[in-house]
Design an enzyme around this catalytic site. Structure first.
Site, short mmCIF file in Angstrom:
data_model
loop_
_atom_site.label_atom_id
_atom_site.label_comp_id
_atom_site.label_asym_id
_atom_site.label_seq_id
_atom_site.Cartn_x
_atom_site.Cartn_y
_atom_site.Cartn_z
N GLU A 1 0.81 -1.21 0.00
CA GLU A 1 0.00 0.00 0.00
C GLU A 1 0.85 1.27 0.00
OE1 GLU A 1 -3.16 0.24 -0.23
OE2 GLU A 1 -3.61 2.28 0.42
N ASP A 2 1.89 1.27 0.83
CA ASP A 2 2.59 2.53 1.11
C ASP A 2 3.93 2.72 0.41
OD1 ASP A 2 0.55 3.08 2.74
OD2 ASP A 2 1.58 2.70 4.62
#
Ligand code: MN
Length: 730
Positions: A77-78
């Site tokens: 996600e990051d």
């Protein structure tokens, strides 16, 4: 090198279980590398968060893969393009990749302050999307750490996260029987949602507890002495209820602080079930019990499998307190719920143990959905609890529950019949999709409506999966479309009667149909046509009665065989389904070439393929022109032509190419135009052409060449469209 995780490694060592420490270290180092240079709002290096989550997961004694996934849970996600699921699968295997993928997907579920109904659906969607229960365990640990460090976030973010925790995460923990997790999440959430109320209750608890510290201590040692005397093995602790549970009683049940009976509580943990009941007797001998407050959750466990004996008794000075009595195993389950099963078993669980575990989870959720097929549920470790439902969002974020396989049309009618009736197209996650597309869990579905829409198409009745949508569409046709229904119904009935193979007069037909109508309680022949037309009755339902009356009224001897040539051809056409007639080859398999997609009305030619029947091309298809140049194949080309009348329900695929100036509304305009013409859109893709031009390739359903030409000329009238041509695919 791995000093940051020494605490975690120690925790794992203490469990005595067989962890793959090397793999865990690798996952940590991989995550650390990816998060390098990232910081949390608190200013700490980002990796401190995955470490903390992994520690909480280790505290639940979940398996090696779960701990690895905890380290990696924010990487996809990051960390932008630095890593993806495939890379994680290569390094850490299928299970870790599946867990990380599940965790990543959950992040994308939006949460807003919603009514209870939507929140319940959100919880269900959460479970449905998690696939594997470990995903939920890790997600809860992730949330717990985020809540513990929520101070660093901005006010608005804090409130939203706390609200989501209270409404989605804490109830999930509760449902899974994870009381310890639930209490901590609730207390943290409350401290952000109502800081003043939280502080007040906390202070009152401390004051009251302070005043009566002696009471609880003395009571504890009195009971401990008695139990030692009775030679029980036990653990005895005094406690006060959590801030949130007292807050809830005060505010929701409108109780005074002093009216809370179970403010003080003692918990006895012992070895066997029998001991629990014997100890209960000892307590009741020592103190007077409060009537109606005894609860036996051992013989009747709570739905989340919580087991204990509860009783409230009156202590010295008339102060009431609650006593909970349970075994160590019950205690583990009370604290860790479903996760206790991972905690309890060491090493590989046997098949029976896994089955037992699953049975347990299934009982947990049983009260929510009784229609589930138990066998299927128990088949694998996946918690596919809501396998027959799909949860999708409206653009406003409301959750709509659909049966599995329901299409976007069903979605439109689930919102409102007015939406369905005016629907001209649909988008999923912002992309135009065909109307028979089946939305997946978590997708955002948007219905494009147009005031100019002439209403639903009859074909929709074959596409929709829900009774609701089907009924609403039928209602519409019944009301709005009587003249057309009558035409459609008449055509269907006449087609059916032709199958009987004998000619009949108009008078005979009327008599037959009147009889059929009265047999099913319909007044007139037109009403019968209308009912068939709008789909209130299917032709197959009335066919036996039709045949019955037909045989009675049209006698075999007076009928003559069919001589109409087009009907004979129609029969022949049915053999190869398309109706195409191949000279000299009767009843052979026919397929349409994908390169040119011939339409009825086109000049066509057949090519005898090796093993796949005859493939039909347009005469001017580039492949035909090229193929003719090969002398060795010359005798495989055969003349082909269309029958005089092609079955009118037959829908052919046709390719279209639209040249246009770039415009935002273009796709919507095209989709609207097609919907208005009742043309099915099978495929659409666009490509840029020059600075501000574009080419749109469409695959549409189409009846014949004339129909196709009329579609082309309609599309040419759309604003910004410069040209429309028939497409070829190479
Ligand atoms: Mn996280």
């Amino acid at each position: 090198m791995c000093s940051e995780i020494s605490k975690l490694l120690l925790t794992l060592e203490k469990t005595g279980k067989n962890y793959d420490i090397e793999k865990i270290k690798q996952a940590f180092l991989f995550a650390k590398d990816l998060h390098e240079g990232q910081f949390r709002n608190s200013g700490e290096p980002y990796i401190s968060h995955p470490i903390a989550v992994a520690e909480i997961v280790a505290g639940l004694e979940l398996d090696t893969d779960s701990i690895c996934a905890a380290f990696l849970h924010d990487t996809v996600e990051d960390c932008g393009s630095k890593t993806d699921i495939d890379q994680i699968r290569d390094r850490f295997g299928e299970d870790v990749a599946m867990l990380v993928d599940g965790l990543t997907k959950l992040v994308q579920i939006p949460f807003e302050d919603k009514e209870e109904e939507h929140i319940e659906n959100l919880r269900k969607m959460f479970l449905a999307m998690s696939k594997d229960i470990r995903v939920i365990f890790i997600k809860l640990c992730d949330r717990l750490h985020n809540m513990r460090t929520l101070d660093a976030k901005i006010e608005q973010k804090r409130r939203m996260t706390a609200l989501e925790t209270m409404h989605v995460y804490a109830p999930l923990a509760h449902r899974l029987g994870m009381q310890r997790m639930k209490h901590e999440l609730e207390n943290l959430a409350l401290s952000y949602l109502d800081p003043i109320g939280y502080a007040e209750v906390k202070q009152e608890i401390e004051e009251k507890y302070g005043q009566n510290r002696n009471f609880i201590e003395k009571t504890r040692s009195m009971i401990a002495d008695k139990l030692t005397e009775g030679k029980f093995s036990f653990s005895l602790e005094g406690r006060v209820k959590s801030v949130y549970s007292i807050y809830k009683k005060m505010y929701e049940q409108n109780k005074n602080f002093d009216e809370i009976y179970d403010f003080y509580a003692l918990r006895v943990i012992t070895d066997t079930e029998l001991d629990c009941y014997t100890i209960l007797g000892v307590i009741h001998d020592m103190f007077k019990s409060v009537p109606g407050r005894f609860k036996d959750y051992i013989s009747t466990p709570k739905p989340n499998m919580y087991r204990s004996l509860h009783t409230t008794v009156i202590g010295r000075d008339g102060i009431p307190f609650e006593v909970q009595i349970r075994t160590w195993e019950m205690h583990q389950i009370a604290e860790y719920g479903v996760a206790a099963h991972w905690k309890y078993k060491s090493g590989e669980a046997s098949k029976e143990e896994i089955d037992k575990k699953l049975e347990w989870i299934s009982r947990l959720v049983e009260n929510e959905d009784n229609t589930r097929d138990q066998d299927e549920f128990l088949r694998s470790l996946k918690i596919d609890i809501f396998h027959d439902e799909t949860f999708v969002f409206t653009p406003k974020g409301d959750v709509i529950t659909l049966p599995q396989n329901a299409t976007v049309i069903d979605f439109a009618y689930a919102i409102h019949s007015a939406v369905g009736n005016k629907m001209v197209g649909a988008k999923i996650n912002g992309m135009i999709v065909p109307i028979d597309r089946v939305p997946q869990n978590g997708e955002i579905v948007e219905i494009i409506t147009s005031a100019a829409s002439k209403g639903p198409s009859r074909d929709w009745l074959k596409i929709v999966k829900t009774g609701e949508a089907r009924n609403k569409i039928r209602q519409w046709f019944k009301k709005e479309q009587r003249p057309e229904n009558i035409m459609v119904g008449r055509a269907e009935i006449e087609r059916e009667m032709r199958k009987f193979g004998r000619s009949y007069t108009e008078t005979q037909k009327n008599e037959i149909l009147l009889n059929v109508a009265s047999r099913i309680g319909i007044q007139t022949v037109d009403d019968l046509y209308n009912t068939i037309g709008y789909g209130g009755l299917t032709i197959t339902r009335i066919s036996p009665k039709l045949k019955d009356e037909f045989d009675r009224i049209v006698k075999v001897e007076e009928s003559s065989p069919i001589t109409d040539i087009s009907q004979l051809q129609l029969k022949k056409a049915a053999k190869n389904q398309s109706g195409v007639i191949i000279d000299g080859l009767d009843g052979c398999a026919v397929k349409f070439a994908r390169c040119c997609n011939p339409l009825p009305g086109d000049n066509i030619i057949g090519f005898i393929t090796k093993g796949y029947g005859v493939s039909i091309h347009k005469r001017d298809c580039p492949n035909v022109v090229l193929g003719m140049e090969k002398p060795e194949n010359l005798d495989r080309w055969v003349d082909a032509h269309w029958p005089e009348r092609v079955h009118n329900e037959e829908s052919f695929e046709a390719l279209l190419q639209i040249f246009a100036d770039n415009s935002i509304m273009l796709i919507a305009d095209i989709s609207t135009a097609l919907a208005e013409m009742r043309v099915a859109l099978h495929q659409i893709n666009t490509q840029k052409r020059g600075a501000d031009g574009m080419i749109i390739n469409l695959t549409i359903g189409c009846k014949n060449l004339d129909h196709f030409k009329s579609i082309m000329s309609r599309l040419k009238t759309i604003k910004n469209v410069t040209d429309v041509v028939r497409g070829f695919s190479s």
